[in-house]
Design a protein around this motif. Structure first.
Motif, short mmCIF file in Angstrom:
data_model
loop_
_atom_site.label_atom_id
_atom_site.label_comp_id
_atom_site.label_asym_id
_atom_site.label_seq_id
_atom_site.Cartn_x
_atom_site.Cartn_y
_atom_site.Cartn_z
N VAL A 221 0.85 -1.20 0.00
CA VAL A 221 0.00 0.00 0.00
C VAL A 221 0.88 1.25 0.00
O VAL A 221 0.65 2.20 -0.74
CB VAL A 221 -0.93 0.01 1.23
CG1 VAL A 221 -1.71 1.30 1.31
CG2 VAL A 221 -1.87 -1.17 1.19
N PHE A 222 1.91 1.22 0.81
CA PHE A 222 2.81 2.39 0.91
C PHE A 222 3.48 2.67 -0.43
O PHE A 222 3.54 3.82 -0.88
CB PHE A 222 3.86 2.11 1.99
CG PHE A 222 5.00 3.09 2.01
CD1 PHE A 222 6.29 2.68 1.69
CD2 PHE A 222 4.79 4.43 2.33
CE1 PHE A 222 7.34 3.58 1.71
CE2 PHE A 222 5.84 5.33 2.35
CZ PHE A 222 7.13 4.90 2.04
N LYS A 224 2.59 2.17 -3.31
CA LYS A 224 1.71 2.66 -4.39
C LYS A 224 1.37 4.13 -4.20
O LYS A 224 0.90 4.77 -5.12
CB LYS A 224 0.39 1.87 -4.37
CG LYS A 224 0.47 0.54 -5.06
CD LYS A 224 -0.89 -0.08 -5.32
CE LYS A 224 -1.95 0.23 -4.29
NZ LYS A 224 -2.48 -1.00 -3.66
N ASP A 225 1.59 4.66 -3.02
CA ASP A 225 1.19 6.03 -2.72
C ASP A 225 1.90 7.00 -3.67
O ASP A 225 3.10 6.95 -3.81
CB ASP A 225 1.52 6.37 -1.27
CG ASP A 225 0.91 7.68 -0.83
OD1 ASP A 225 1.31 8.73 -1.39
OD2 ASP A 225 0.04 7.66 0.06
N PRO A 226 1.15 7.91 -4.29
CA PRO A 226 1.77 8.80 -5.28
C PRO A 226 2.90 9.66 -4.72
O PRO A 226 3.82 10.02 -5.45
CB PRO A 226 0.62 9.70 -5.74
CG PRO A 226 -0.54 9.40 -4.88
CD PRO A 226 -0.30 8.11 -4.20
N SER A 227 2.89 9.95 -3.43
CA SER A 227 3.95 10.83 -2.93
C SER A 227 5.30 10.12 -2.82
O SER A 227 6.33 10.76 -2.73
CB SER A 227 3.57 11.41 -1.56
OG SER A 227 3.44 10.36 -0.63
N VAL A 228 5.29 8.78 -2.84
CA VAL A 228 6.57 8.05 -2.74
C VAL A 228 6.75 7.07 -3.89
O VAL A 228 7.67 6.27 -3.89
CB VAL A 228 6.69 7.26 -1.42
CG1 VAL A 228 6.80 8.19 -0.25
CG2 VAL A 228 5.56 6.29 -1.27
N HIS A 229 5.87 7.17 -4.88
CA HIS A 229 5.92 6.19 -5.95
C HIS A 229 7.29 6.20 -6.63
O HIS A 229 7.76 7.23 -7.07
CB HIS A 229 4.83 6.54 -6.96
CG HIS A 229 4.61 5.46 -7.96
ND1 HIS A 229 4.36 4.16 -7.61
CD2 HIS A 229 4.63 5.49 -9.30
CE1 HIS A 229 4.22 3.44 -8.70
NE2 HIS A 229 4.38 4.22 -9.74
N ASN A 230 7.94 5.01 -6.70
CA ASN A 230 9.26 4.91 -7.34
C ASN A 230 10.30 5.82 -6.71
O ASN A 230 11.21 6.30 -7.40
CB ASN A 230 9.17 5.25 -8.83
CG ASN A 230 8.54 4.12 -9.60
OD1 ASN A 230 8.59 2.98 -9.18
ND2 ASN A 230 7.94 4.45 -10.73
N ALA A 231 10.15 6.09 -5.44
CA ALA A 231 11.11 7.01 -4.81
C ALA A 231 12.48 6.36 -4.63
O ALA A 231 13.48 7.05 -4.51
CB ALA A 231 10.58 7.48 -3.46
N ASP A 232 12.53 5.03 -4.61
CA ASP A 232 13.81 4.40 -4.28
C ASP A 232 14.61 4.10 -5.54
O ASP A 232 14.87 2.95 -5.87
CB ASP A 232 13.61 3.14 -3.46
CG ASP A 232 12.95 2.05 -4.27
OD1 ASP A 232 13.30 0.87 -4.04
OD2 ASP A 232 12.12 2.38 -5.14
#
Lengths: 440, 816
Positions: A221-222, A224-232
């Motif tokens: 769930v985390f 998928k959140d747009p604010s962290v999407h693909n952040a890593d």
């Protein structure tokens, strides 16, 4: 520093391990994982063929003239209280307080011409454990970390393990935390277990598995959140999963668990090594090497060999008996199991001790010359390499710099020590700056 | 190839050719030519000119290959290939470059030829750098190659002369048959050469060396003009928007006799990352894939570098109302560069994202559920600014930053002196009171007396009473951001620092002596000054005069503490290192990566990713009297800091331009405190009162398996690299250890308390989400948690599992 993308492979799914299904169904039958371990076959006959190293780290600086390099003809304030005894190799004598070791002299070599640069514990320890004098601007990796990187572990075993006391100097330096020593605790303790290698007592395998499943869902769930999407983008999240996978490997590897279970060892063997941290540490080291670890350090305490005071008392009554028993047992045990050819055993410290006994009946730091014992991995036993002068104060023949010592270790382990690593600022660093000596 | 590299290659393969192709000549505003005045000495020499096109939208492109060059007087100079001009006679000519309707002019002066006996120092030595003979993989290696050893990157020309001319019985030079000289035959592959063929027989390098040997291989007139500096043209950042584009570089040297000479063909070019762009031996840059490189030139110990970016990307959409606003100059320069690179930033962060992040970055502590709710429910449009101000005034701010500074200055208790509480308190107070950093630096540098009780003196606390040279390394690394370590033994291979610079800096510490005394402490160290002590060169034993890094050697009177003079220079407003290095460190803490990276490696060949940003921040810091709080406020208030961490196609590969917030793991102390806060079962530390937080521990000697496992720095090096890759031991500790399960299930902990007080599952789940992630749970998450609980042995055990999962989740473990 954000690393370069090294986490390029999709991590193995923690959740899809067949072992878990197996363990799960076994628990339905009322068996737990320890039962399973006993049901699986005992170690395959024959030692692993890859070379490994056991370093008995005599932290504090052991006195060469009271152990390996006796000087019976020196004035008494230099030669000290101990006398030499013959060994099972004609012409070689060592300390009277190493009788068992004397009987296995044919299995190991003594370098009597080790020489270093610094007389302070920390920098000297850094130096001998890594082959480089320490710098404030660069942290060099310890030998174990280099071996871990070059060889890796097997069967879920961590490649680099520190037994009893892990010190800071065992660290991975610029190679990064992945090559840190795995801290294995003190196997001489009653009910010895590796910290956290077992589930908490109030959680069983199924429950742990359920929890991990919930965790995976919540992570999903985390992510998928747009604010962290693909952040890593550098694979940071994947790296955590990677470590979890390896941890689960270790926690669920029956072979790895078994290797750490020193209680499985027959009493007779445990007694042979001695019920001391040194003894049980050497025994555990043997088990780990057998199972797939490549580099084990055994350290019994913080600078316990730093005998400024009551040198002879401490040696005779405490340090030498346990060392004598452990070291000789280890060599004998390895030889019996056919493991000596593929296992390098070292007993060394960061420097030696002063030729002249001080007013407190002790000896102080002395980096100009000291002795180091090495066995296995093709070393010709029963040899003395190099020599010190009449008072064990200076090198007389064939000096072995610390760099040469580490080069020798790497060479015996089949590692090309001219290979260069690149530090974070791009400086090339050779695995060892020295030249290996020939001990065959 | 990594996942993202594969993705990028696929992207490039499918993309139509864009970039400067989308700009037509009609969009050109003007063109310029550099240098505006070029000099060639003698006939047959060449000079490179670089032409740049300036477009209406501010973009600047290299037009050197496309412009049409003409000369006003072919009798003086004629046009050669690729922007070069070749002299035909002494005189002056006007060189015009034309593109469409635009043109630009430069003057070319052809001076009388200098008497041309090639000298070793000025003409031959640079060749060994140009061809790469003296790099560390070849003859510059520690033992050279095959018996031929040159100094690394040519830092020691006299030694190189001996190596070439005299050593090995002079067999490398053949004076009777110069063409047979080994020094010519090997690199031209006339005889087998392990290094391969490096020059052709008709090349400039070969003919120069041949003539030099014919002239008797002279070493060099000591009165000759010396090369003072080399300049790269064009300056500034260049962006290549298309793989078919190129960038020509010119190099101009200034000599001590005032002359300026085109060295374009004579310097050695290297690219910092050949995967991104390569550079030819004549200075032509060819892009390969998206990214940024430094292109470095080197000759005779001189260096310069420029940054070139490759940005093959679709044009950015026009800025919308949703784009993050420019709130201060940080945003101006960061977003400005992103526009040049056609990188779209992430959107602004949500309140919940910002909330947790700013707490962790400023005070190293999670907000309580009450604090989170208060902020999330605050309707004030200035709530973020207010929160920043409030956090910088919290006591935890000073504790957290004292921890970082303790790492930097390696504060630990080596000799059982019990010095760390004083050192720690010193840094804590400095941050709490927001004292000007110049004062702090001065206090540390000029410390005298007991290490145990006087905080700032711990600058000098080292386990072995380290040699004077160590202090040079220490001050340059920690306060100036410069790694001089390489220069300790030889001239720095990547930078302009010479060994003399290193030793000259060390000389400022010649008067420092460390004394010890066994008194009521087992050991106490003292900094004592011996005013008469000099520093002697380690080899020659000559006295070394104190020298600052700008090369000046201040005259210091007899009974003066030399460190006062050094401190004055370090903290002077005009000092080019101190402010920049410091703001860069703070920036790294907040933004995840230094503008110069690594933060203690400022050098010409490691330029800042955004020089305007770095300089602007340094100016701001100086204007505000070197105080940290105003600086941090500026940084934290920027939209750049407050960007979301999500990546998009255009910024996924960016890790140096702050197009989004770079996620990072919580540090050991943050993590331990956070787990304690969430579970209500904080850690107890041996020797400290209940409630002592991990971020407030004075030194790494306080035993803690957790902190050691999570890479708390042991402070034996000034490189405060903490994070590193996750380890098995960490994973095991979190999966199985008492760190999580023990605290979650603790009878004193929050979970049992809430259950005992009759709280519902919903209430408990909500509480733990607020505590761990500073937000309310989503309905989806509540459903998952409840489904899980219903399958567990009992309700309490189920809730424990939910708490366990929260504390092992990525959302909790990372600062995003």
């Amino acid at each position: 520093m954000l690393g370069r993308g090294t986490y390029h492979r999709a991590p193995m799914s923690v959740w899809g391990r067949r072992d878990f299904v197996r363990i799960g169904s076994a628990s339905l039958l009322g068996l737990n994982v320890w039962d399973l371990a006993r049901l699986s076959p005992v170690h395959a006959a024959g030692p692993p063929k890859q070379n490994a190293c056991i370093l008995i780290w005599l932290m504090g600086g052991p006195p060469q003239q009271d152990m390996w390099d006796m000087k019976p003809d020196a004035p008494h304030e230099y030669r000290g209280l101990f006398k030499p005894i013959p060994t099972n190799v004609p012409g070689i004598q060592i300390s009277e307080h190493l009788p068992r070791t004397a009987k296995v002299m044919d299995k190991f070599a003594i370098i009597r011409s080790m020489t270093g640069k610094t007389a302070q514990h920390e920098p000297a320890q850094d130096y001998v454990l890594s082959g480089y004098p320490p710098l404030a601007s660069l942290a060099y990796p310890s030998m174990g970390s280099v071996v871990a990187k070059e060889k890796g572990g097997r069967d879920g075993l961590p490649p680099y393990v520190a037994i009893a006391k892990p010190g800071y100097a065992y660290g991975p330096g610029f190679l990064g935390a992945a090559y840190n020593a795995f801290a294995a605790g003190d196997p001489n303790e009653a009910n010895y277990r590796v910290r956290d290698i077992r589930l908490p007592t109030d959680v069983d395998w199924d429950q742990a598995s359920d929890r991990r499943f919930l965790l995976k869902k919540l992570d999903g769930v985390f992510l998928k959140d747009p604010s962290v999407h693909n952040a890593d983008t550098e694979g940071e999240f994947a790296a955590v999963d990677d470590a979890y996978v390896k941890a689960v490997d270790l926690v669920s590897s029956a072979k790895a668990q078994k290797a750490f279970q020193i209680s499985e060892e027959p009493n007779r063997i445990r007694e042979m090594y001695g019920r001391t941290p040194m003894g049980q540490g050497c025994l555990l080291a043997r088990r780990l090497v057998e199972a797939g670890t490549r580099f084990v350090t055994v350290t019994t305490g913080m600078n316990v060999w730093d005998l400024h005071v009551r040198n002879f008392d401490m040696l005779q009554n405490d340090l030498l008996p346990s060392f004598d028993m452990s070291f000789s047992a280890l060599l004998t045990d390895l030889a019996d199991r056919g493991m000596l050819d593929s296992t390098l055993v070292i007993a060394n410290g960061e420097f030696g001790r002063t030729p002249k006994v001080n007013a407190a009946g002790g000896r102080d730091h002395w980096p100009k010359v000291w002795s180091c014992a090495m066995a296995g991995a093709g070393i010709r036993g029963g040899q003395i390499y190099g020599a010190s002068d009449a008072n064990a104060g200076e090198v007389k023949d064939k000096p072995v710099q610390v760099e040469d010592y580490t080069a020798t270790v790497y060479n015996l382990l089949g590692i090309d020590y001219s290979k260069e690593y690149e530090t974070p600022i791009g400086r090339p660093v050779r695995i060892s700056n020295g030249k290996h000596i020939n001990l065959s | 190839m990594t996942r993202r590299h594969l993705g990028c290659a696929a992207l490039l393969a499918c993309m139509p050719v864009l970039g400067a192709g989308t700009r037509s000549a009609a969009d050109l505003r003007k063109i310029t030519i550099e240098p505006t005045a070029g000099f060639i000495s003698g006939v047959g020499g060449s000079h490179t000119f670089v032409v740049s096109g300036h477009y209406q939208d501010g973009f600047v492109a290299d037009l050197t290959r496309d412009a049409v060059f003409t000369t006003s007087d072919p009798g003086v100079a004629r046009i050669g290939p690729r922007g070069t001009v070749i002299s035909t006679a002494e005189g002056v000519a006007r060189i015009t470059a034309k593109s469409g309707t635009h043109s630009a002019e430069a003057a070319l002066v052809v001076t009388p030829a200098r008497p041309k006996t090639w000298q070793f120092y000025s003409d031959i030595a640079p060749i060994f750098s140009k061809l790469g003979c003296n790099n560390n993989a070849c003859h510059g290696a520690q033992n050279g190659q095959n018996g031929f050893k040159l100094s690394l990157f040519g830092y020691d020309a006299p030694v190189d002369y001996d190596a070439v001319v005299k050593n090995s019985d002079g067999r490398r030079i053949n004076r009777t048959e110069p063409e047979k000289s080994l020094i010519l035959q090997k690199p031209s592959f006339g005889v087998p050469h392990g290094g391969g063929k490096l020059m052709e027989k008709n090349s400039l390098e070969y003919t120069t060396m041949l003539q030099w040997i014919r002239d008797g291989a002279p070493i060099g007139a000591s009165g000759g003009a010396k090369l003072l500096s080399v300049q790269m043209l064009p300056g500034g950042l260049r962006v290549l928007e298309n793989l078919s584009e190129r960038q020509q570089i010119a190099a101009v040297g200034t000599y001590s006799d005032g002359s300026r000479v085109d060295l374009t063909e004579k310097v050695r070019y290297t690219s910092s990352d050949e995967v991104i762009a390569t550079v030819s031996s004549s200075g032509l840059v060819t892009p390969k894939r998206n990214g940024e490189v430094s292109v470095l030139i080197r000759t005779l110990g001189h260096l310069d570098a420029i940054r070139v970016a490759v940005a093959v990307r679709p044009d950015l959409p026009v800025a919308t109302a949703n784009s993050p606003a420019v709130r201060n100059f940080v945003d101006e320069v960061v977003f400005g560069k992103l526009r040049k690179l056609k990188i779209a930033s992430a959107p602004a962060s949500t309140d919940a994202q910002f909330l947790r992040r700013v707490y962790l970055d400023t005070i190293g502590t999670l907000p309580t559920p009450e604090e989170s709710l208060a902020f999330l429910n605050d309707a004030d449009p200035n709530r973020r600014d207010k929160l920043i101000d409030a956090l910088l005034d919290r006591p935890e701010y000073a504790q957290f930053w004292a921890l970082k500074w303790g790492d930097l200055f390696m504060i630990r208790d080596i000799f059982n002196m019990n010095n760390t509480p004083y050192a720690h308190e010193y840094f804590r107070r400095n941050f709490a009171e927001d004292r000007p950093y110049t004062e702090v630096a001065r206090e540390m540098l000029t410390g005298v007396g007991s290490l145990a009780e006087v905080g700032p003196n711990n600058f000098y606390s080292r386990e072995d009473r380290r040699s004077t040279e160590e202090y040079a390394t220490l001050v340059s690394q920690t306060l100036l951001g410069v790694s001089l370590e390489c220069a300790r033994c030889h001239d720095h291979p990547k930078e302009k620092w010479k060994r003399d610079d290193f030793l000259g800096l060390a000389a400022f510490f010649s008067q420092v002596k460390m004394k010890e005394r066994n008194g009521y402490r087992p050991f106490e160290g003292f900094v004592v000054l011996n005013y008469a002590a000099d520093f002697k060169h380690p080899q020659s034993r000559q006295v070394v005069r104190p020298r600052l890094l700008d090369g000046s050697e201040p005259v210091i009177g007899p009974m003066i503490d030399r460190r006062e003079v050094l401190a004055q220079w370090v903290t002077a407003q005009g000092n080019p290192f101190f402010a920049r290095a410091t703001v860069n460190r703070v920036w790294k803490q907040l933004f995840g990566k230094g503008i110069v990276d690594p933060v203690d490696d400022f050098r010409v060949t490691n330029p800042p990713s955004n020089p305007e940003l770095l300089d602007g921040l340094a100016e701001y810091f100086i204007e505000h009297n070197f105080r940290f709080k105003p600086l941090m406020k500026l940084m934290l208030r920027s939209s750049t800091y407050q960007l979301a961490s999500a990546s998009n196609e255009s910024n996924a590969e960016d890790s140096t331009n702050y197009s989004r917030y770079y996620v990072r793991k919580l540090t050991a102390e943050q993590l331990l405190d956070a787990v304690g806060d969430v579970t209500g079962a904080p850690e107890r530390f041996q020797g400290f009162y209940r409630g002592k937080r991990a971020i407030d521990l004075p030194d790494p000697g306080v035993p803690s398996y957790f902190l050691a496992t999570f890479n708390r720095p042991i402070r034996d090096t000034a490189k405060c690299e903490r994070t590193g890759t996750p380890t098995i031991t960490q994973a095991m500790h979190f999966m199985n250890g008492d760190a999580v399960q023990g605290k979650v299930a603790s009878p004193e902990g929050r979970l049992l308390e809430m259950i005992a007080s009759g709280a519902t599952d919903d209430r408990i789940i909500e509480h733990f989400y607020l505590a761990a992630n500073s937000r309310l749970p989503k309905p989806e998450e509540v459903a998952l948690a409840k489904a899980f609980i219903s399958k567990q042995a009992n309700r309490e055990f189920g809730l424990q599992g939910v708490a366990w999962a929260l504390l092992n989740s990525k959302e909790f473990l990372f600062n995003h």
